[in-house]
Design a protein around this motif. Structure first.
Motif, PDB file in Angstrom:
ATOM      1  N   UNK A 138       1.301   9.200  -6.138  1.00 29.60           N
ATOM      2  CA  UNK A 138       1.740  10.567  -5.887  1.00 29.60           C
ATOM      3  C   UNK A 138       2.699  11.029  -6.983  1.00 29.60           C
ATOM      4  N   UNK A 139       3.649  10.194  -7.349  1.00 35.35           N
ATOM      5  CA  UNK A 139       4.608  10.539  -8.386  1.00 35.35           C
ATOM      6  C   UNK A 139       3.913  10.725  -9.735  1.00 35.35           C
ATOM      7  N   UNK A 140       3.005   9.833 -10.082  1.00 33.22           N
ATOM      8  CA  UNK A 140       2.261   9.949 -11.339  1.00 33.22           C
ATOM      9  C   UNK A 140       1.432  11.224 -11.351  1.00 33.22           C
ATOM     10  N   UNK A 141       0.800  11.542 -10.253  1.00 36.29           N
ATOM     11  CA  UNK A 141      -0.009  12.753 -10.155  1.00 36.29           C
ATOM     12  C   UNK A 141       0.840  14.007 -10.351  1.00 36.29           C
ATOM     13  N   UNK A 142       2.026  14.013  -9.764  1.00 36.81           N
ATOM     14  CA  UNK A 142       2.932  15.156  -9.926  1.00 36.81           C
ATOM     15  C   UNK A 142       3.365  15.312 -11.382  1.00 36.81           C
TER      16      UNK A 142
ATOM     17  N   UNK B  41       0.829  -1.209   0.000  1.00 36.32           N
ATOM     18  CA  UNK B  41       0.000   0.000   0.000  1.00 36.32           C
ATOM     19  C   UNK B  41       0.864   1.261   0.000  1.00 36.32           C
ATOM     20  N   UNK B  42       1.987   1.205   0.704  1.00 38.37           N
ATOM     21  CA  UNK B  42       2.906   2.352   0.731  1.00 38.37           C
ATOM     22  C   UNK B  42       3.484   2.586  -0.664  1.00 38.37           C
ATOM     23  N   UNK B  43       3.871   1.514  -1.335  1.00 41.56           N
ATOM     24  CA  UNK B  43       4.402   1.629  -2.690  1.00 41.56           C
ATOM     25  C   UNK B  43       3.357   2.236  -3.619  1.00 41.56           C
ATOM     26  N   UNK B  44       2.138   1.732  -3.528  1.00 42.99           N
ATOM     27  CA  UNK B  44       1.075   2.215  -4.396  1.00 42.99           C
ATOM     28  C   UNK B  44       0.793   3.696  -4.151  1.00 42.99           C
TER      29      UNK B  44
ATOM     30  N   UNK C 266       2.776   8.629 -17.272  1.00 43.79           N
ATOM     31  CA  UNK C 266       2.022   7.804 -16.336  1.00 43.79           C
ATOM     32  C   UNK C 266       0.548   8.223 -16.243  1.00 43.79           C
ATOM     33  N   UNK C 267      -0.259   7.279 -15.797  1.00 47.91           N
ATOM     34  CA  UNK C 267      -1.668   7.553 -15.542  1.00 47.91           C
ATOM     35  C   UNK C 267      -1.992   7.095 -14.118  1.00 47.91           C
ATOM     36  N   UNK C 268      -3.146   7.465 -13.666  1.00 48.20           N
ATOM     37  CA  UNK C 268      -3.571   7.028 -12.338  1.00 48.20           C
ATOM     38  C   UNK C 268      -4.458   5.792 -12.414  1.00 48.20           C
ATOM     39  N   UNK C 269      -4.502   5.189 -13.607  1.00 47.78           N
ATOM     40  CA  UNK C 269      -5.246   3.954 -13.781  1.00 47.78           C
ATOM     41  C   UNK C 269      -4.482   2.812 -13.129  1.00 47.78           C
TER      42      UNK C 269
END
Length: 52
Positions: free
Chosen positions: A19-23, A11-14, A45-48
């Motif tokens: 967060x990185x993809x969103x940035x 869960x921490x990795x996800x 990247x996507x948030x999918x």
């Protein structure tokens, strides 16, 4: 070995990956006024969810 295996808490990795993809997405939104910029954002990247 997959990068996710280096985390004891998946869960921490996800959370960090999202967060990185969103940035990335937010940062490159400013370039979507051109076709090249739109392709750049589309190839990033996507948030999918990703299926492993």
């Amino acid at each position: 070995m997959h990068i996710i295996d280096s985390y004891t808490n998946v869960d921490e990795w996800e959370e960090k990956a999202k967060d990185l993809a969103s940035r990335y997405i937010q940062n490159f939104e400013r370039y979507t006024d051109t076709e090249e910029g739109k392709r750049l954002v589309a190839s990033g990247p996507t948030l999918e969810p990703v299926l492993f």
